[in-house]
Design an enzyme around this catalytic site. Structure first.
Site, mmCIF file in Angstrom:
data_model
loop_
_atom_site.group_PDB
_atom_site.id
_atom_site.type_symbol
_atom_site.label_atom_id
_atom_site.label_comp_id
_atom_site.label_asym_id
_atom_site.label_seq_id
_atom_site.Cartn_x
_atom_site.Cartn_y
_atom_site.Cartn_z
ATOM 1 N N ASP A 47 -7.524 9.054 -8.065
ATOM 2 C CA ASP A 47 -8.205 7.774 -7.988
ATOM 3 C C ASP A 47 -9.714 7.995 -7.839
ATOM 4 O OD1 ASP A 47 -8.619 4.861 -7.157
ATOM 5 O OD2 ASP A 47 -6.440 4.974 -7.117
ATOM 6 N N ASP A 56 -8.413 3.651 9.822
ATOM 7 C CA ASP A 56 -6.967 3.612 9.635
ATOM 8 C C ASP A 56 -6.430 4.832 8.884
ATOM 9 O OD1 ASP A 56 -7.119 1.179 10.880
ATOM 10 O OD2 ASP A 56 -6.844 -0.003 9.057
ATOM 11 N N HIS A 81 -11.347 1.817 -4.223
ATOM 12 C CA HIS A 81 -9.994 1.671 -4.755
ATOM 13 C C HIS A 81 -9.065 2.748 -4.220
ATOM 14 C CE1 HIS A 81 -6.726 1.719 -7.771
ATOM 15 N NE2 HIS A 81 -6.957 0.429 -7.853
ATOM 16 N N THR A 98 -3.220 -3.252 15.106
ATOM 17 C CA THR A 98 -4.433 -3.622 14.384
ATOM 18 C C THR A 98 -4.643 -2.714 13.181
ATOM 19 O OG1 THR A 98 -5.783 -2.222 15.843
ATOM 20 C CG2 THR A 98 -5.601 -4.557 16.417
ATOM 21 N N VAL A 100 -4.682 -1.627 8.922
ATOM 22 C CA VAL A 100 -3.675 -1.480 7.872
ATOM 23 C C VAL A 100 -2.676 -0.384 8.217
ATOM 24 C CG1 VAL A 100 -3.286 -0.772 5.484
ATOM 25 C CG2 VAL A 100 -5.133 -2.353 6.022
ATOM 26 N N ASN A 177 -2.560 -4.458 -15.870
ATOM 27 C CA ASN A 177 -2.831 -5.810 -15.379
ATOM 28 C C ASN A 177 -3.342 -6.748 -16.457
ATOM 29 O OD1 ASN A 177 -2.262 -4.897 -12.715
ATOM 30 N ND2 ASN A 177 -4.352 -4.149 -12.535
ATOM 31 N N ALA A 188 1.539 5.250 -17.242
ATOM 32 C CA ALA A 188 2.865 4.832 -16.778
ATOM 33 C C ALA A 188 3.922 4.936 -17.868
ATOM 34 C CB ALA A 188 2.801 3.401 -16.249
ATOM 35 N N TYR A 190 4.294 7.228 -20.125
ATOM 36 C CA TYR A 190 4.747 8.572 -20.471
ATOM 37 C C TYR A 190 6.157 8.800 -19.917
ATOM 38 C CZ TYR A 190 -0.009 10.026 -21.793
ATOM 39 O OH TYR A 190 -1.232 10.145 -22.397
ATOM 40 N N VAL A 193 7.618 9.153 -15.857
ATOM 41 C CA VAL A 193 6.792 8.454 -14.867
ATOM 42 C C VAL A 193 7.464 7.150 -14.433
ATOM 43 C CG1 VAL A 193 4.536 7.424 -14.401
ATOM 44 C CG2 VAL A 193 4.710 9.430 -15.892
ATOM 45 N N SER A 242 -1.831 -1.726 -9.087
ATOM 46 C CA SER A 242 -2.287 -0.589 -8.295
ATOM 47 C C SER A 242 -1.589 -0.574 -6.947
ATOM 48 C CB SER A 242 -3.799 -0.663 -8.067
ATOM 49 O OG SER A 242 -4.517 -0.319 -9.207
#
Length: 404
Positions: A47, A56, A81, A98, A100, A177, A188, A190, A193, A242
């Protein structure tokens, strides 16, 4: 497949946990975490890098690699991202209830940074291929690729995917998207995957989730709260495949932690066979829901039929909607790393929330891929090869504490 877009600011940290509807839907507290939290499993996040200093994620992020042209070990993220994906996989929150919480809070993150649209000039080779190989060779058992928009003609990435499959790695990527039903985007699409679409809190496929026969599962991807890289205390809320991809990767980590002797194929089969059919009665598998809605708790239950069954990746021979390029056989490269693994890269953009990162490749000229235009230029390589001047093997530059 980098699939990102606009991420809206979120509520304060002490309100974030209550907004993580996916964890409630999964019954993580009662049915998932008492069984597995992903301990002992490394998940590579291919990424924009990961901000290891986010409150976090402290202690969760290993030194990784940077194939974007900057000098880092992957633990710097100027986009946010990659940090968001890492938080959904292995975030541990902070304090009492508290921040994520990731679905696999004891897994470790291996950040592998790749180039994005604003990350520099178009490179000569596909950094996605190099990133995948790096992840495999550095003990990642799950590779999260929240990127979309690649090309089926990208032979280097195709071979890298096949290499990872041959090394018993679970690869997970977002379907894209653009909201079309003309086929899941690459990487994705291929073979091998796990291709993931996005769903809302009611288990309905998100309108902008790309669909196609390669769709394997859908998972939460609408109104997802996650960490961002703006600061060590920042958060955002987004929509996109994602985020769905991150939840599936986390589930694979949970399974690999609880059942370390299972093959990648058996892990994938556990997720497929435990998926929840859509409430509207739609028959699965289909191009929108795949085999159904991700169900982590069920995927962790005893399943002797799967565990004692075939070890092969059930997606390895999956046909591609757009067709395999003639003469493009990755099978001859599955047992050895690439001799020339540096990289090209990716980009994305979108509206109405997180649309993910889009990585693309170009076989000839430029290709418009859904949310962004990405080109990979290979002419120099061909000219160099014709002249007999091969590029020396890639060496990851040392990290000197700076980001350029």
């Amino acid at each position: 497949m980098l699939i990102w877009g606009v991420v809206a600011p979120a509520a304060s940290a002490d309100q974030i946990r209550d907004q993580q509807w996916a964890l409630k839907s999964f019954e993580a507290d009662a049915k998932v975490w008492p069984v597995s939290q992903g301990e002992g499993v490394i998940v590579a996040v291919v990424d924009t890098g990961v901000n290891s200093e986010h409150q976090d994620l402290t202690g969760q992020v290993l030194p990784g690699a940077d194939f974007s042209g900057t000098q880092s070990d992957g633990r710097i993220d100027t986009d946010g991202h990659g940090t968001g994906m890492a938080s959904l996989i292995a975030g541990h929150g902070h304090g009492a209830q508290t921040g994520v919480m990731g679905l696999a809070p004891k897994a470790k993150i291996l950040p592998v940074k790749v180039r994005t649209s604003d990350g520099g000039p178009i490179p000569e080779q596909n950094d996605l291929a190099a990133a995948i190989r790096f992840a495999v060779e550095n003990r990642a058992k799950v590779i999260n690729i929240s990127l979309a928009g690649g090309s089926r003609f990208d032979s280097q990435t195709r071979k890298a995917i096949a290499y990872a499959v041959s090394k018993d790695v679970v690869l997970v990527a977002g379907s894209g998207n653009d909201g079309s039903d003309r086929g899941v985007q690459y990487p994705a699409a291929y073979p091998g995957v796990v291709a993931v679409g996005a769903s809302d809190s009611k288990g309905v496929v998100w309108d902008d989730s790309t669909s196609g026969s390669e769709t394997t599962l859908i998972a939460p991807g609408v109104g997802i709260y996650r960490a961002t890289a703006k600061s060590s205390t920042s958060y955002g809320v987004a929509n996109g495949t994602s985020d769905s991809t991150a939840y599936v990767s986390a589930t694979a980590a949970l399974i690999r932690s609880k059942y370390p002797d299972l093959s990648a194929g058996q892990v994938i089969n556990r997720m497929i066979k435990s998926a929840t059919p859509p409430a509207n009665g739609t028959v699965v598998p289909n191009s929108h829901y795949g085999y159904g809605i991700l169900a982590p708790a069920k995927a962790l239950e005893a399943n002797p039929a799967v565990d004692g069954g075939p070890r092969e990746n059930p997606l390895a021979k999956r046909p591609e909607t757009k067709g395999t390029p003639p003469g493009d056989d990755a099978s001859d490269d599955t047992d050895q790393p690439s001799a020339e693994p540096p990289v090209p890269a990716a980009a994305g953009g979108g509206s109405g929330g997180d649309t993910g990162l889009v990585i693309g490749a170009v076989a000839a000229g430029a290709v418009v891929l859904g949310l962004s235009v990405v080109a990979v230029v290979q002419a120099r390589r061909r000219r160099r090869a014709a002249a007999g001047g091969a590029r020396p093997p890639y060496q990851q530059p040392p990290y000197d504490g700076t980001y350029q």
